[in-house]
Scaffold this motif. Structure first.
Motif, mmCIF file in Angstrom:
data_model
loop_
_atom_site.group_PDB
_atom_site.id
_atom_site.type_symbol
_atom_site.label_atom_id
_atom_site.label_comp_id
_atom_site.label_asym_id
_atom_site.label_seq_id
_atom_site.Cartn_x
_atom_site.Cartn_y
_atom_site.Cartn_z
ATOM 1 N N VAL A 1 18.604 17.832 -12.807
ATOM 2 C CA VAL A 1 17.514 17.610 -13.884
ATOM 3 C C VAL A 1 17.499 18.824 -14.785
ATOM 4 O O VAL A 1 17.417 20.025 -14.297
ATOM 5 N N THR A 2 17.548 18.870 -15.885
ATOM 6 C CA THR A 2 17.535 20.055 -17.078
ATOM 7 C C THR A 2 16.758 19.351 -18.139
ATOM 8 O O THR A 2 16.860 18.187 -18.831
ATOM 9 N N LYS A 3 16.019 20.358 -18.642
ATOM 10 C CA LYS A 3 15.180 20.180 -19.742
ATOM 11 C C LYS A 3 15.515 21.451 -20.576
ATOM 12 O O LYS A 3 15.400 22.370 -20.713
ATOM 13 N N GLU A 4 15.970 20.880 -22.124
ATOM 14 C CA GLU A 4 16.232 21.968 -23.239
ATOM 15 C C GLU A 4 15.422 21.497 -24.272
ATOM 16 O O GLU A 4 14.833 20.243 -24.599
ATOM 17 N N VAL A 5 14.846 22.445 -24.887
ATOM 18 C CA VAL A 5 14.005 22.196 -26.303
ATOM 19 C C VAL A 5 14.524 23.181 -27.462
ATOM 20 O O VAL A 5 15.015 24.173 -27.114
ATOM 21 N N SER A 6 14.376 22.827 -28.520
ATOM 22 C CA SER A 6 14.912 23.475 -29.826
ATOM 23 C C SER A 6 13.797 24.478 -30.211
ATOM 24 O O SER A 6 12.606 24.262 -29.890
ATOM 25 N N SER A 7 14.030 25.593 -30.540
ATOM 26 C CA SER A 7 13.206 26.851 -30.831
ATOM 27 C C SER A 7 14.029 27.388 -32.260
ATOM 28 O O SER A 7 15.248 27.235 -32.567
ATOM 29 N N PRO A 8 13.143 28.360 -32.842
ATOM 30 C CA PRO A 8 13.815 28.957 -34.060
ATOM 31 C C PRO A 8 14.812 29.837 -33.607
ATOM 32 O O PRO A 8 15.865 30.129 -34.321
ATOM 33 N N GLU A 9 14.798 30.258 -32.132
ATOM 34 C CA GLU A 9 15.848 31.177 -31.943
ATOM 35 C C GLU A 9 17.175 30.532 -31.197
ATOM 36 O O GLU A 9 18.042 30.999 -30.644
ATOM 37 N N GLY A 10 16.856 29.075 -31.208
ATOM 38 C CA GLY A 10 18.043 28.210 -30.793
ATOM 39 C C GLY A 10 17.741 27.337 -29.532
ATOM 40 O O GLY A 10 16.329 27.291 -29.520
ATOM 41 N N THR A 11 18.361 26.964 -28.912
ATOM 42 C CA THR A 11 18.148 26.156 -27.744
ATOM 43 C C THR A 11 17.504 26.894 -26.743
ATOM 44 O O THR A 11 18.029 27.702 -26.068
ATOM 45 N N LEU A 12 16.367 26.307 -25.965
ATOM 46 C CA LEU A 12 15.580 27.178 -24.702
ATOM 47 C C LEU A 12 15.845 26.111 -23.591
ATOM 48 O O LEU A 12 15.787 24.737 -23.697
ATOM 49 N N THR A 13 16.493 26.604 -22.700
ATOM 50 C CA THR A 13 16.507 25.759 -21.370
ATOM 51 C C THR A 13 15.343 26.030 -20.618
ATOM 52 O O THR A 13 15.084 27.184 -20.046
ATOM 53 N N ILE A 14 14.308 25.107 -20.275
ATOM 54 C CA ILE A 14 13.185 25.365 -19.409
ATOM 55 C C ILE A 14 13.183 25.187 -18.039
ATOM 56 O O ILE A 14 12.811 25.783 -17.232
ATOM 57 N N VAL A 15 14.123 23.884 -17.908
ATOM 58 C CA VAL A 15 14.605 23.709 -16.511
ATOM 59 C C VAL A 15 16.091 23.389 -16.320
ATOM 60 O O VAL A 15 16.617 22.649 -17.152
ATOM 61 N N ALA A 16 16.697 23.934 -15.314
ATOM 62 C CA ALA A 16 18.179 24.263 -15.196
ATOM 63 C C ALA A 16 18.733 23.530 -14.072
ATOM 64 O O ALA A 16 18.571 24.002 -13.078
ATOM 65 N N ASP A 17 19.359 22.415 -14.138
ATOM 66 C CA ASP A 17 20.239 21.830 -12.923
ATOM 67 C C ASP A 17 19.524 21.877 -11.375
ATOM 68 O O ASP A 17 19.821 22.280 -10.774
ATOM 69 N N VAL A 18 18.432 20.971 -11.717
ATOM 70 C CA VAL A 18 17.528 21.346 -10.366
ATOM 71 C C VAL A 18 17.764 19.918 -9.839
ATOM 72 O O VAL A 18 17.598 19.081 -10.122
ATOM 73 N N SER A 19 18.157 20.312 -8.567
ATOM 74 C CA SER A 19 18.709 19.164 -7.561
ATOM 75 C C SER A 19 17.739 19.155 -6.175
ATOM 76 O O SER A 19 17.947 20.365 -5.679
ATOM 77 N N PHE A 20 16.948 18.288 -5.773
ATOM 78 C CA PHE A 20 16.446 18.177 -4.507
ATOM 79 C C PHE A 20 15.883 16.774 -4.028
ATOM 80 O O PHE A 20 15.748 15.957 -5.016
ATOM 81 N N ALA A 21 15.715 16.336 -2.851
ATOM 82 C CA ALA A 21 15.020 15.143 -2.489
ATOM 83 C C ALA A 21 13.907 15.243 -1.479
ATOM 84 O O ALA A 21 13.607 16.352 -1.067
#
Length: 227
Positions: free
Chosen positions: A9-29
């Motif tokens: 799971v990855t969450k990216e958002v746009s910002s004036p500085e470019g793309t920000l990654t809030i959550v990066a490649d998280v996997s668990f069960a």
């Protein structure tokens, strides 16, 4: 048996500085009945991850499965129906409806679900958190701790498979917060409800069976405890 799974799971958002990654490649069960804490510094992505696990937000990439159903493949209405049948929530800011009494707030998810014995179950849930005598009071007439106990009764009244709690003691004093925490773990044990808890409190995290640590949006550790 797995009740919840996060796959890359990855969450990216746009910002004036470019793309920000809030959550990066998280996997668990998560196994049914487990208690899990998600910890990390402010801004590490904890609440964003919880929102995606609950289907309140969608990841930019990756998949979330709840009871084997792929949340990320459903539309907003489909995710809402799945949450209504399987998920409860407790937030830092209570999220009670101010125009409804304590009993009416607890009744709300039962009535939306068309439960026949809604009144009985709502009274039982309020009694379970020690607030039956306050059932006719409105949120403004209740203390912060009482409001959070109403929120817990509302969360558990549908007997959900999974409960998400986001900083549930953040607005409470230490004594009241301790009582709220006890209620969460009592329901976890007695009903077998899986508990996923976002917190910054190490003492609270250590009471959970597993502790996931996020650092700058990445899962930096997954520790199984003695709880």
């Amino acid at each position: 048996m797995q009740v919840l799974e996060s796959r890359h799971v990855t969450k990216e958002v746009s910002s004036p500085e470019g793309t920000l990654t809030i959550v990066a490649d998280v996997s668990f069960a998560v196994e049914r009945g487990q208690s899990i804490a998600i910890i990390g510094p402010s801004g590490s992505g904890k609440s964003t991850l919880l929102a995606m696990l609950a289907g309140l937000d969608l990841p930019s990439r990756g998949t979330v499965l709840l009871n084997g159903t792929e949340l990320t493949s459903l539309d907003e209405d489909g995710r809402a129906r799945l949450r209504a049948g399987h998920v409860g929530f407790v937030f830092q800011s209570f999220h009670l409806v101010p125009s409804l009494t304590a009993l009416e707030n607890v009744l709300l998810p039962l009535e939306l679900g068309g439960v026949a014995d809604a009144q009985v179950r709502a009274r039982e849930a309020l009694a379970r958190v020690g607030l039956d005598a306050r059932r006719r009071h409105y949120p403004r007439q209740l203390s912060g701790g009482e409001q959070q106990r109403v929120a817990i009764a509302r969360a558990f009244v549908t007997r959900p498979d999974l409960l998400f709690a986001d900083e549930p003691t953040g607005n409470l004093d230490s004594v009241t917060g301790a009582r709220v925490v006890e209620l969460l773990f009592e329901f976890n044990r007695e009903l077998g409800t899986t508990l996923v808890l976002v917190t910054h409190e190490q003492s609270l995290a250590k009471r959970c069976q597993r502790v996931l640590t996020l650092d700058a949006g990445r899962l930096s550790s997954d520790v199984v405890g003695d709880a």
